[in-house]
Design a protein around this motif. Structure first.
Motif, PDB file in Angstrom:
ATOM      1  N   LEU A 152     -15.587  76.674  68.221  1.00 21.40           N
ATOM      2  CA  LEU A 152     -15.171  78.029  67.861  1.00 21.40           C
ATOM      3  C   LEU A 152     -14.435  78.047  66.520  1.00 21.40           C
ATOM      4  CD1 LEU A 152     -13.889  79.483  71.254  1.00 21.40           C
ATOM      5  CD2 LEU A 152     -16.208  79.247  70.393  1.00 21.40           C
ATOM      6  N   ARG A 153     -13.668  76.955  66.304  1.00 20.15           N
ATOM      7  CA  ARG A 153     -12.836  76.914  65.107  1.00 20.15           C
ATOM      8  C   ARG A 153     -13.682  77.037  63.839  1.00 20.15           C
ATOM      9  NH1 ARG A 153      -8.860  71.995  64.218  1.00 20.15           N
ATOM     10  NH2 ARG A 153     -10.908  71.088  63.825  1.00 20.15           N
ATOM     11  N   ASP A 154     -14.896  76.442  63.900  1.00 19.03           N
ATOM     12  CA  ASP A 154     -15.765  76.466  62.709  1.00 19.03           C
ATOM     13  C   ASP A 154     -16.120  77.889  62.302  1.00 19.03           C
ATOM     14  OD1 ASP A 154     -15.613  73.865  63.142  1.00 19.03           O
ATOM     15  OD2 ASP A 154     -17.763  73.505  63.493  1.00 19.03           O
ATOM     16  N   LEU A 155     -16.137  78.792  63.323  1.00 21.24           N
ATOM     17  CA  LEU A 155     -16.544  80.165  63.031  1.00 21.24           C
ATOM     18  C   LEU A 155     -15.403  81.022  62.534  1.00 21.24           C
ATOM     19  CD1 LEU A 155     -18.970  81.602  65.667  1.00 21.24           C
ATOM     20  CD2 LEU A 155     -19.246  81.508  63.220  1.00 21.24           C
ATOM     21  N   LEU A 156     -14.184  80.576  62.816  1.00 21.75           N
ATOM     22  CA  LEU A 156     -13.041  81.424  62.456  1.00 21.75           C
ATOM     23  C   LEU A 156     -12.765  81.377  60.965  1.00 21.75           C
ATOM     24  CD1 LEU A 156     -10.747  80.659  65.499  1.00 21.75           C
ATOM     25  CD2 LEU A 156     -12.260  82.592  65.125  1.00 21.75           C
ATOM     26  N   GLY A 157     -13.373  80.421  60.306  1.00 19.39           N
ATOM     27  CA  GLY A 157     -13.153  80.294  58.866  1.00 19.39           C
ATOM     28  C   GLY A 157     -13.907  81.333  58.058  1.00 19.39           C
ATOM     29  N   GLY A 158     -14.657  82.216  58.688  1.00 22.77           N
ATOM     30  CA  GLY A 158     -15.342  83.270  57.935  1.00 22.77           C
ATOM     31  C   GLY A 158     -16.856  83.166  57.990  1.00 22.77           C
ATOM     32  N   LYS A 159     -17.407  82.127  58.665  1.00 19.70           N
ATOM     33  CA  LYS A 159     -18.875  82.023  58.791  1.00 19.70           C
ATOM     34  C   LYS A 159     -19.385  83.180  59.623  1.00 19.70           C
ATOM     35  CE  LYS A 159     -20.250  77.215  58.534  1.00 19.70           C
ATOM     36  NZ  LYS A 159     -20.767  76.097  59.268  1.00 19.70           N
ATOM     37  N   ASP A 160     -20.597  83.664  59.312  1.00 25.99           N
ATOM     38  CA  ASP A 160     -21.065  84.799  60.096  1.00 25.99           C
ATOM     39  C   ASP A 160     -21.887  84.382  61.305  1.00 25.99           C
ATOM     40  OD1 ASP A 160     -23.184  83.932  58.720  1.00 25.99           O
ATOM     41  OD2 ASP A 160     -23.628  85.801  57.674  1.00 25.99           O
ATOM     42  N   SER A 161     -22.251  83.115  61.422  1.00 26.84           N
ATOM     43  CA  SER A 161     -22.926  82.649  62.635  1.00 26.84           C
ATOM     44  C   SER A 161     -23.015  81.126  62.615  1.00 26.84           C
ATOM     45  CB  SER A 161     -24.340  83.229  62.725  1.00 26.84           C
ATOM     46  OG  SER A 161     -25.116  82.735  61.651  1.00 26.84           O
ATOM     47  N   LEU A 162     -23.286  80.584  63.778  1.00 27.59           N
ATOM     48  CA  LEU A 162     -23.414  79.130  63.863  1.00 27.59           C
ATOM     49  C   LEU A 162     -24.479  78.812  64.899  1.00 27.59           C
ATOM     50  CD1 LEU A 162     -21.640  76.684  62.755  1.00 27.59           C
ATOM     51  CD2 LEU A 162     -20.786  76.560  65.068  1.00 27.59           C
ATOM     52  N   LEU A 163     -25.491  78.036  64.507  1.00 31.49           N
ATOM     53  CA  LEU A 163     -26.544  77.676  65.462  1.00 31.49           C
ATOM     54  C   LEU A 163     -26.257  76.276  65.973  1.00 31.49           C
ATOM     55  CD1 LEU A 163     -29.258  78.429  66.753  1.00 31.49           C
ATOM     56  CD2 LEU A 163     -30.372  77.282  64.842  1.00 31.49           C
ATOM     57  N   MET A 164     -26.065  76.159  67.287  1.00 21.86           N
ATOM     58  CA  MET A 164     -25.793  74.830  67.865  1.00 21.86           C
ATOM     59  C   MET A 164     -27.069  74.300  68.481  1.00 21.86           C
ATOM     60  SD  MET A 164     -22.243  74.615  69.831  1.00 21.86           S
ATOM     61  CE  MET A 164     -22.572  73.097  70.679  1.00 21.86           C
ATOM     62  N   GLU A 165     -27.522  73.149  67.997  1.00 23.52           N
ATOM     63  CA  GLU A 165     -28.753  72.552  68.542  1.00 23.52           C
ATOM     64  C   GLU A 165     -28.352  71.484  69.561  1.00 23.52           C
ATOM     65  OE1 GLU A 165     -31.981  73.013  66.707  1.00 23.52           O
ATOM     66  OE2 GLU A 165     -31.334  73.524  64.695  1.00 23.52           O
ATOM     67  N   ASP A 166     -29.323  70.941  70.237  1.00 23.46           N
ATOM     68  CA  ASP A 166     -29.114  69.842  71.173  1.00 23.46           C
ATOM     69  C   ASP A 166     -27.967  70.128  72.145  1.00 23.46           C
ATOM     70  OD1 ASP A 166     -29.241  67.421  72.401  1.00 23.46           O
ATOM     71  OD2 ASP A 166     -27.981  66.401  70.918  1.00 23.46           O
ATOM     72  N   LEU A 167     -28.095  71.256  72.860  1.00 27.49           N
ATOM     73  CA  LEU A 167     -27.012  71.663  73.755  1.00 27.49           C
ATOM     74  C   LEU A 167     -26.712  70.623  74.813  1.00 27.49           C
ATOM     75  CD1 LEU A 167     -27.244  75.440  74.638  1.00 27.49           C
ATOM     76  CD2 LEU A 167     -25.709  74.234  73.110  1.00 27.49           C
ATOM     77  N   SER A 168     -27.794  70.024  75.392  1.00 31.31           N
ATOM     78  CA  SER A 168     -27.531  69.090  76.489  1.00 31.31           C
ATOM     79  C   SER A 168     -26.718  67.904  75.982  1.00 31.31           C
ATOM     80  CB  SER A 168     -28.831  68.641  77.152  1.00 31.31           C
ATOM     81  OG  SER A 168     -29.658  68.069  76.156  1.00 31.31           O
ATOM     82  N   GLY A 169     -26.989  67.477  74.754  1.00 29.02           N
ATOM     83  CA  GLY A 169     -26.238  66.366  74.187  1.00 29.02           C
ATOM     84  C   GLY A 169     -24.788  66.736  73.915  1.00 29.02           C
ATOM     85  N   ARG A 170     -24.539  68.002  73.566  1.00 28.32           N
ATOM     86  CA  ARG A 170     -23.181  68.389  73.155  1.00 28.32           C
ATOM     87  C   ARG A 170     -22.341  68.943  74.294  1.00 28.32           C
ATOM     88  NH1 ARG A 170     -22.268  70.596  67.345  1.00 28.32           N
ATOM     89  NH2 ARG A 170     -20.220  70.337  68.265  1.00 28.32           N
ATOM     90  N   VAL A 171     -22.965  69.781  75.141  1.00 28.72           N
ATOM     91  CA  VAL A 171     -22.138  70.367  76.205  1.00 28.72           C
ATOM     92  C   VAL A 171     -22.650  70.048  77.602  1.00 28.72           C
ATOM     93  CG1 VAL A 171     -21.432  72.297  74.746  1.00 28.72           C
ATOM     94  CG2 VAL A 171     -23.392  72.575  76.216  1.00 28.72           C
TER      95      VAL A 171
END
Ligand code: ADP
Length: 866
Positions: free
Chosen positions: A377-396
């Motif tokens: 979430l922190r990455d988005l608070l810096g002003g980015k308008d979106s974030l695409l997270m790939e490889d969900l099973s690997g990350r979450v």
């Protein structure tokens, strides 16, 4: 090729700039536009249809690989050159995997790009030439068949069960000609292996990367992934010779490098050979994927917006979001809405859809300070308008799959605005449908959802703030009411105790009082009564506001009562030279009124009419108007400007610059009258023409149904605040100019001239003081105070003051600032001031009595007004 249009796609502005200058160094190449991510690239490719697209691979929102696949499918005439930081061997694979025409590594860009572009457009041109050359050779029946006509002609059919094209039976040639020349998407099968043929429209619309590979293959191999769905339908057609019909059938096609959710409306019809036997089938098809998915998303947006419109609190909002998004687990297999805490240190899970409470991918709280949280979430608070997270099973880890049998491998994170001053209020996480690309419309859909949540959160917070402010104001109002109530009580008791004995004294001791003492006691009595009336009005308000106003409604002969009240003003109107018309014919039924209240209503309105009318008449009438008894108090006075009318019944409102008999007034009379009328279930209005007069109309319903039965008849437990008509009339009389006031009242003569002269001093030698004040009692008081040492003249307004001063030039003028006709400041303005200056007369606004003595000696000092 003459002018080559090139689209630059890269998320780094610097890279786009350098590539642009390189491209534009070529005389025939033009950069038609730039795009910063895959979604934008697809949009621009569709719109601008450039000849060449230089496509970066690693980009936010949608990467270059995805964008290339879409472009290849939807805008096949665009040549895509993959631009990557990878080694050329990997770059080659990447380009081949997505169907790009060429590739170039960023490190070799300066060296290779020119050649790659040339070869890409060269290949295209060469192809066109070869097609052009071959055109003559195409047999008549294949002409007009487009690109597929050429491919069909060139294809080596001898290797298929259909055999050499030149030897095809007429029935096959005829149907293939129909197929190729149609602009409707079609494919067909023919022969024992159901060999696959199709046209340009089908290649463009449905086939994706199976084109041109699919030509001449077994239908079962081409549509292996959906054969379970379509195989039985085809067999049926071949067997029965009857056509099928399917509308918006969901099919999972593997045409873009992944299993894709698609919808098609199609009909299979039988094809017959020369002998009339079924030899294959023809499929006429419309792809409905965009429509079906578009409608589904629109439904979600519509229902979310309808729900959110009703939401007023943050809890309402999150509940609505949960309910609506839970319904569309095709586009949103799961969602999480995190809202930031007030200190901005944590994100709290406010709502979720498609995912269980306590699921490892849905932590209730995320510490924003932690670098390795489940969601970045922190990455988005810096002003980015979106974030695409790939490889969900690997990350979450495992995430829920929603409607599908396969879990999402990607999630899109978007900020939710709605914090103070547009700051980020939270983050919206959406698991993505594994069977759809993240194209412009999908990304747009999710950002509209996040936008709706943002707007609703903003509204809910604003509403909450407004509610708190209103509560604080209400609290303040309550405190004010209590204060007024207490203060009024505190004033009333001592005032009543002072006035009672005073009135006793005045009535009993007439013989023992000197005329001056009596005069002074009467002055105290009058002003005490006035104060009591004001205090009572304030008490009335506080009782109404606290809902404690005790009304006792009694069946009343309202006409008789009203004319009695109005007639009390007769002497005052006559003295003022006004005509009082009372026209209250008996009503056929009694009206339920609280008599104390009605007295206040009538007296306030007549007193106002008197205050603002200098000539003509005051007319009081009462008559039936439908189901209402209608009281009209009409005057031929100053009138009210139209812009003031909407404010007239506001508390403490007074129309500025209106000529009146006195400047005294608090602006609460009409507000109180309106409240009292409302307590009767009635209403009031005003009609007025500036300079001509005003009519106040009060309507009170007949009957008693609108009144609480407990308030009908009976006695009061609270002390009445009614003071009767006398104080109203007495006060009105004091507004009259001294000559009118004194004409019929011998005692008032003394008020004007009661200047007790000390026997020793000679009247002529004493200094002369002119007192100008619209309050008769104040004039009387000052005259009494100063009369022993000075000759005192009194004037009730500025104009009279000037007239007297002209006749008997005073040594000093004591003037009230606010007076009717000419006020104190105007009296000494311009011409008058010159005149006064020439006469060397000091001018002072009327001071409070205590300051008077001190101020006499020092004519330059200002004295505050009472
Ligand atoms: P007050 O008379 O104490 O100022 P009210 O509430 O009775 O307060 O009246 C409010 C204002 O409405 C007055 O100051 C005056 O400007 C205007 N007004 C009321 N009645 C009349 C009238 N009959 N003619 C002209 N103006 C009026």
């Amino acid at each position: 090729m003459s002018n080559v249009q090139i689209l630059l796609v890269d998320d780094h502005e610097l890279f786009r700039r350098t590539t642009r200058s390189f491209v534009e160094s070529h005389p025939n190449w033009t950069v038609c536009s730039e795009a910063g991510d895959g979604i934008e690239a697809v949009e621009k490719a569709k719109k601008l249809r450039p000849n060449v697209i230089l496509m970066d691979i690693n980009m936010p929102r949608m990467d270059g690989a995805e964008a290339t696949r879409i472009i290849r499918r939807e805008v096949p005439e665009c040549n895509v050159i993959v631009v990557t930081q990878n080694h050329s061997s990997i770059a080659r694979q990447q380009a081949a995997a997505v169907g790009a025409q060429g590739f170039v590594t960023k490190s070799d860009l300066g060296k290779d790009l020119r050649q790659v572009i040339l070869s890409v457009i060269g290949v295209r041109d060469a192809k066109a030439v070869s097609l052009g050359e071959g055109h003559d050779a195409i047999p008549e029946w294949l002409r007009g068949g487009g690109a597929l006509g050429d491919l069909t002609y060139k294809f080596d059919w001898a290797k298929t069960p259909l055999g050499n094209i030149a030897e095809w039976p007429p029935s096959l040639k005829t149907i293939v000609r129909v197929l190729l020349t149609s602009r409707f998407a079609m494919w067909m099968s023919w022969g024992p292996e159901l060999t696959f043929l199709y046209n340009d429209a089908y290649a463009r619309m449905t086939l994706g990367n199976k084109h041109p590979w699919a030509l001449g293959k077994r239908s079962q191999d081409v549509w292996q992934e959906i054969w379970a769905d379509i195989g039985p339908r085809i067999s049926q057609v071949l067997k029965d010779g009857k056509a099928t019909w399917d509308e918006a059938l969901m099919l999972f096609l593997e045409r873009s490098g992944y299993r894709e959710e698609t919808y098609h409306t199609f009909s299979y019809s039988p094809l017959f050979d020369d002998k009339g036997k079924t030899a294959g089938h023809l499929c006429v098809v419309t792809e409905e994927t965009d429509r079906v998915i578009g409608e589904r998303r629109l439904d979600s947006l519509r229902s979310l917006s309808a729900e959110l419109n009703k939401a007023t609190t943050e809890d309402d909002v999150t509940l609505s979001v949960h309910r609506c998004l839970e319904e569309n687990q095709k586009d949103l297999p799961f969602t999480l809405t995190y809202l930031l805490t007030e200190d901005g240190q944590q994100a709290r899970l406010a709502c979720r859809s498609g995912i269980q409470e306590g699921h490892p991918a849905a932590p209730p709280v995320i510490e924003l300070g932690e670098a390795n949280g489940v969601w970045p979430l922190r990455d988005l608070l810096g002003g980015k308008d979106s974030l695409l997270m790939e490889d969900l099973s690997g990350r979450v880890g495992t995430v829920p799959s929603g409607f599908w049998d396969k879990e999402p491998s990607r999630a899109l994170l978007l900020p939710i605005s709605g914090g103070t001053q547009g700051a980020t209020a939270g983050i919206f996480v959406a698991g993505l449908n594994p069977f759809r690309p993240l194209d412009v419309s999908y990304a747009g859909f999710i950002s509209l959802i996040a936008g709706q949540i943002s707007a609703a959160i903003t509204n809910a917070r604003a509403y909450e703030l407004e509610k708190k402010r209103a509560e604080a104001l209400a609290e303040l109002d309550r405190a004010k009411t209590t204060f007024f109530s207490n203060v009024s009580h505190e004033f009333r008791t001592p005032l009543t105790l002072m006035l009672g004995p005073l009135q006793d004294l005045l009535s009993r001791s007439q013989t023992h009082l000197t005329p001056t003492a009596k005069q002074q006691l009467e002055l105290v009595n009058r002003n005490g009564a006035r104060l009591l009336r004001l205090v009572n009005t304030l008490l009335d308000f506080s009782r109404i506001e606290a809902g404690r106003y005790q009304a006792v409604y009694q069946a009343t002969d309202l006409a008789g009562f009203t004319s009695e009240l109005a007639s009390v003003f007769r002497s005052a109107t006559e003295r003022a030279g006004l005509k009082l018309i009372v026209d209250c014919p008996r009503l056929e039924e009694p009206v339920y009124v609280d008599r104390d209240m009605w007295e206040k209503v009538v007296l306030n309105l007549i007193s106002n009419a008197f205050k603002f009318t200098f000539e003509g008449e005051i007319a009081v009438s009462l008559e039936r108007g439908g189901n209402f008894a209608e009281l009209r108090v009409r005057d031929t006075g100053e009138g009210i400007p139209p812009e003031a009318i909407p404010h007239l019944f506001e508390r403490f409102y007074r129309v500025p610059n209106t000529r009146s008999r006195t400047h005294e007034g608090t602006g609460i009379g009409l507000a109180l009258v309106q409240e009292l009328v409302k307590l009767h279930g009635g209403f009031m209005r005003v009609e007025s023409t500036l300079g001509k007069g005003s009519t106040f109309i009060v309507s009170i319903p007949f009957g008693q149904d609108h009144l609480a039965s407990s308030q009908l008849g009976g006695a009061r437990s609270l002390a009445s605040t009614a003071v009767g008509a006398k104080p109203f009339v007495e006060e009105a009389l004091r507004w009259l100019p001294d000559d009118e006031n004194t004409k019929h009242e011998p005692i008032a003569e003394a008020e004007l001239l009661a200047v007790p002269c000390p026997p020793t001093a000679e009247a002529g030698s004493r200094p002369r003081i002119l007192v100008a004040d619209d309050n008769a009692d104040m004039r009387l008081y000052l005259a009494g105070l100063l009369g022993e040492q000075y000759q005192v003249d009194c004037a009730a307004d500025g104009q009279i003051a000037i007239d007297i001063a002209r006749k008997h030039p005073p040594n000093l003028i004591l003037s009230d600032v606010m007076m009717p006709n000419l006020d104190g400041f105007h009296s000494i303005s311009k011409r008058q001031r010159n005149w006064i200056m020439r006469s060397r007369i000091p001018f002072k606004p009327t001071p409070p009595a205590a300051a008077l003595d001190r101020s006499f000696s020092n004519s330059s000092r200002g004295i505050p007004l009472p």
